[in-house]
Design a protein around this motif. Structure first.
Motif, PDB file in Angstrom:
ATOM      1  N   ALA A 117      38.395  42.081  38.159  1.00  0.00           N
ATOM      2  CA  ALA A 117      37.420  42.496  39.168  1.00  0.00           C
ATOM      3  C   ALA A 117      37.274  41.436  40.242  1.00  0.00           C
ATOM      4  CB  ALA A 117      36.067  42.727  38.499  1.00  0.00           C
ATOM      5  N   GLY A 165      33.294  43.081  43.729  1.00  0.00           N
ATOM      6  CA  GLY A 165      33.468  43.132  42.272  1.00  0.00           C
ATOM      7  C   GLY A 165      32.645  44.228  41.605  1.00  0.00           C
ATOM      8  N   TYR A 168      32.912  45.412  37.654  1.00  0.00           N
ATOM      9  CA  TYR A 168      31.823  45.081  36.735  1.00  0.00           C
ATOM     10  C   TYR A 168      31.225  46.364  36.141  1.00  0.00           C
ATOM     11  CZ  TYR A 168      31.673  40.050  37.638  1.00  0.00           C
ATOM     12  OH  TYR A 168      31.969  38.710  37.685  1.00  0.00           O
ATOM     13  N   SER A 172      37.416  37.811  36.234  1.00  0.00           N
ATOM     14  CA  SER A 172      36.770  38.052  37.521  1.00  0.00           C
ATOM     15  C   SER A 172      37.057  36.955  38.526  1.00  0.00           C
ATOM     16  CB  SER A 172      35.263  38.148  37.283  1.00  0.00           C
ATOM     17  OG  SER A 172      34.582  38.227  38.511  1.00  0.00           O
ATOM     18  N   SER A 180      33.965  37.136  29.322  1.00  0.00           N
ATOM     19  CA  SER A 180      34.374  36.960  30.715  1.00  0.00           C
ATOM     20  C   SER A 180      35.090  35.642  30.962  1.00  0.00           C
ATOM     21  CB  SER A 180      33.147  37.039  31.617  1.00  0.00           C
ATOM     22  OG  SER A 180      32.220  36.066  31.208  1.00  0.00           O
ATOM     23  N   ALA A 195      40.666  44.467  40.438  1.00  0.00           N
ATOM     24  CA  ALA A 195      40.540  43.311  41.339  1.00  0.00           C
ATOM     25  C   ALA A 195      41.252  43.580  42.661  1.00  0.00           C
ATOM     26  CB  ALA A 195      41.130  42.070  40.676  1.00  0.00           C
TER      27      ALA A 195
END
Ligand code: CTP
Length: 413
Positions: free
Chosen positions: A203, A222, A226, A243, A256, A283
Motif C-alpha cells: 500500500a 495508501g 489499508y 506500506s 506491518s 501500492a
C-alpha cells in the motif's frame, strides 16, 4: 491425527520465575503433535534447565547467538515456523521487541522472522501498569503481535496484583486456535471466509530519493491498501501489510512493515512472499528512480534529472507465482479497460482492479473509489462509487469466488 501435527512452533522463554510453567507447556504442545523448538534468553537459564526442555521438546535447545559454526542460527530459526510463542515474556524483553533490539538469539530471531507472534507476559506488581510497559505493549499490538494479558493473583514476590502469566492452558488453547483455526461451523466460515489464507497487501506510494531532502513520489495516500488489509483481517486472514510512507494507522491485528523506496519494497516482498496465498499489490510503486542520487543537498540552479525505470515488482512475483492468487491495480487516466487488460496480461495477474483517477470520488487521497474488476478470462464487473472499505470487501469476495472457481475446475479435470 493429532491436533498440532505438522505445525512448527518456535518457543521462546525469557527470564521470569513463571518459566517453570513453560516446561509443561512445551511437553503438552509436543504431545499434541507440534514440532517445538525452544530458544532461551540468557536470563531464562536462571529459571529452567535446558536439558529438561530438550527432553520434553525432543529437540536441541538454543540460546547462544554464536553457538553454531556451520549455520547462522538466527536466520535458520527465523524461517519455517508457523508461530513464534514467547512465554513467559518479561517487561525487559517486551521493551526489546518494541524497540527492535537484537542483543541475543531470541530477540534477533524475532527481527528476522515473519511468523505471527504470540506472547504471554509475566512481571511483578506495578510493572504491567507502568506507562513505559503499556506503551511498548500498545506498539506490539499495533504491529499485529497477539498478547495474552497477565492475570491478577499472588505473585512470586509475595505481593498480590496484576502480573501473573496467564494459565498455561489458555496459552495452549490460543496456540491451537491460531494454528488450527478453531473447528469451523458453517456460520464461522461465513463470518471468516478468508481463514487459513495469508494475504500480502502492499500500500501507499514509494519514494525515490534525489538527494537527502528531496524525492520523487506520487499522490497515493495508501487508503485503498489499508482498507484491503483491514477487511482481509476482518474476514479471517492473516494479513501482512508492506506500506510506503502514509499517515494512516495500521489496522488492528495486521502485521506491518514500512518501506520508503521501490527497492526496499522489493526486498520486503521477497522476504515474506513465499508464505502468502494471496498477494494484492495496491501500492502506487514509483516507476522511475534517479540514475544518480546526490549524497549532498543539491544547490539551487538548473538541473537535468536522469531517471531510470524501477523493477516491476508484480512481474517479479508473477515469475514465482505457484498457487498464489495475484491481484494488481491499474490507475489510469484514459482507456481504462484496454490499459487495465493489457496490464493484467503483461503482469500475469488473476485479477486487476482498475480505476480512472480523473473521476471525482475515485483514486488518490479520497475515502471513496470507483473501480472495475477484470479477471483473467476477461469477465468484468463495474462497481459504483462507494467507501474504500466496501470496495475492499467486494474485491476480496471476488478473490474468494475466483479461487473457489479455480478449485472446482481443477477437481473436474
Ligand atoms: N507495479 C509494480 N511495480 C512497479 C510499478 C507498478 O508492481 N514498478 C504494480 C502496481 O502496484 C499495480 C500495477 O503494477 O498493482 C499497475 O501499476 P500502474 O502504476 O497502474 O502501472 P504501471 O505498470 O506502472 O504502468 P504505467 O505507469 O505505464 O501505466
Amino acid at each position: 491425527m493429532q491436533r498440532l501435527s505438522g505445525k512448527k512452533i518456535l518457543f521462546g522463554i525469557t527470564g521470569s520465575i513463571a518459566a517453570y510453567k513453560s516446561i509443561q507447556l512445551v511437553r503438552d504442545l509436543t504431545a499434541a503433535g507440534a514440532e517445538v523448538q525452544v530458544v532461551l534468553t540468557p536470563a531464562a537459564h536462571q529459571f529452567v534447565p535446558p536439558l529438561t526442555l530438550q527432553i520434553f521438546s525432543k529437540n536441541n535447545v538454543y540460546s547462544d547467538l554464536f553457538a553454531s559454526r556451520t549455520d547462522v542460527l538466527h536466520v535458520t530459526l527465523a524461517s519455517g515456523f508457523d508461530l513464534n510463542l514467547i512465554a513467559p515474556v518479561t517487561a525487559n524483553f517486551i521493551a526489546k521487541m518494541a524497540t527492535g533490539m537484537a542483543d541475543n538469539l531470541l530477540s534477533t530471531i524475532l527481527l528476522s522472522s515473519s511468523a505471527p507472534v504470540l506472547i504471554a507476559p509475566a512481571m511483578d506488581l506495578g510493572m504491567w501498569d507502568h506507562p513505559a510497559v503499556q506503551r511498548n505493549v500498545a506498539l506490539l499490538k499495533e504491529r499485529g503481535c497477539i498478547i495474552l494479558d497477565p492475570e491478577s493473583g499472588p505473585l512470586a514476590s509475595g505481593l498480590s496484583g496484576i502480573g501473573r502469566m496467564t494459565d498455561p492452558q489458555n496459552i495452549f488453547d490460543k496456540t491451537v486456535s491460531l494454528l488450527q483455526g478453531s473447528p469451523q461451523t458453517k456460520k464461522d466460515k461465513e463470518a471468516a471466509p478468508l481463514s487459513g489464507e495469508v494475504v500480502l497487501v502492499t500500500a501507499g506510494p514509494t519514494r525515490e530519493a534525489i538527494d537527502p531532502v528531496r524525492f520523487i513520489s506520487n499522490r497515493s495516500s495508501g487508503k485503498m491498501g489499508y482498507a484491503l488489509a483491514h477487511m482481509a483481517h476482518e474476514m479471517g486472514a492473516r494479513v501482512i501489510l508492506i506500506s510506503g510512507p502514509t499517515s494512516l494507522p495500521v489496522p488492528q491485528g495486521v502485521e506491518s512493515v514500512f518501506v520508503q523506496s521501490t527497492a526496499e519494497m522489493k526486498t520486503e516482498i521477497e522476504r515474506v512472499v513465499s508464505s502468502a496465498s494471496i498477494v494484492i499489490m495496491s501500492a502506487a510503486v514509483s516507476d522511475y528512480t534517479p540514475l544518480d542520487r546526490s549524497n549532498q543537498k543539491l544547490k539551487r540552479g538548473p538541473k537535468l534529472l536522469r531517471l531510470i525505470p524501477t523493477d516491476d515488482l508484480l512481474k517479479g512475483i508473477a515469475k514465482q507465482k505457484g498457487q498464489k492468487f495475484l491481484v494488481g491495480f491499474a490507475a489510469e487516466t484514459e482507456n481504462l479497460h484496454k490499459n487495465a487488460w493489457a496490464k493484467l496480461k503483461a503482469k500475469g495477474l488473476d485479477l486487476i482492479v482498475a480505476n480512472d483517477v480523473t473521476q471525482e470520488g475515485a483514486g488518490f487521497d479520497v475515502d471513496t473509489n470507483i473501480v472495475k474488476m477484470i479477471d483473467a478470462t476477461g469477465q468484468h464487473t463495474s462497481l459504483p462509487k462507494m467507501h474504500k472499505l466496501e470496495v475492499a470487501r467486494h474485491i476480496l469476495n471476488e478473490v474468494i469466488r475466483l479461487k473457489s472457481r479455480a478449485k472446482t475446475v481443477k477437481i473436474k479435470m
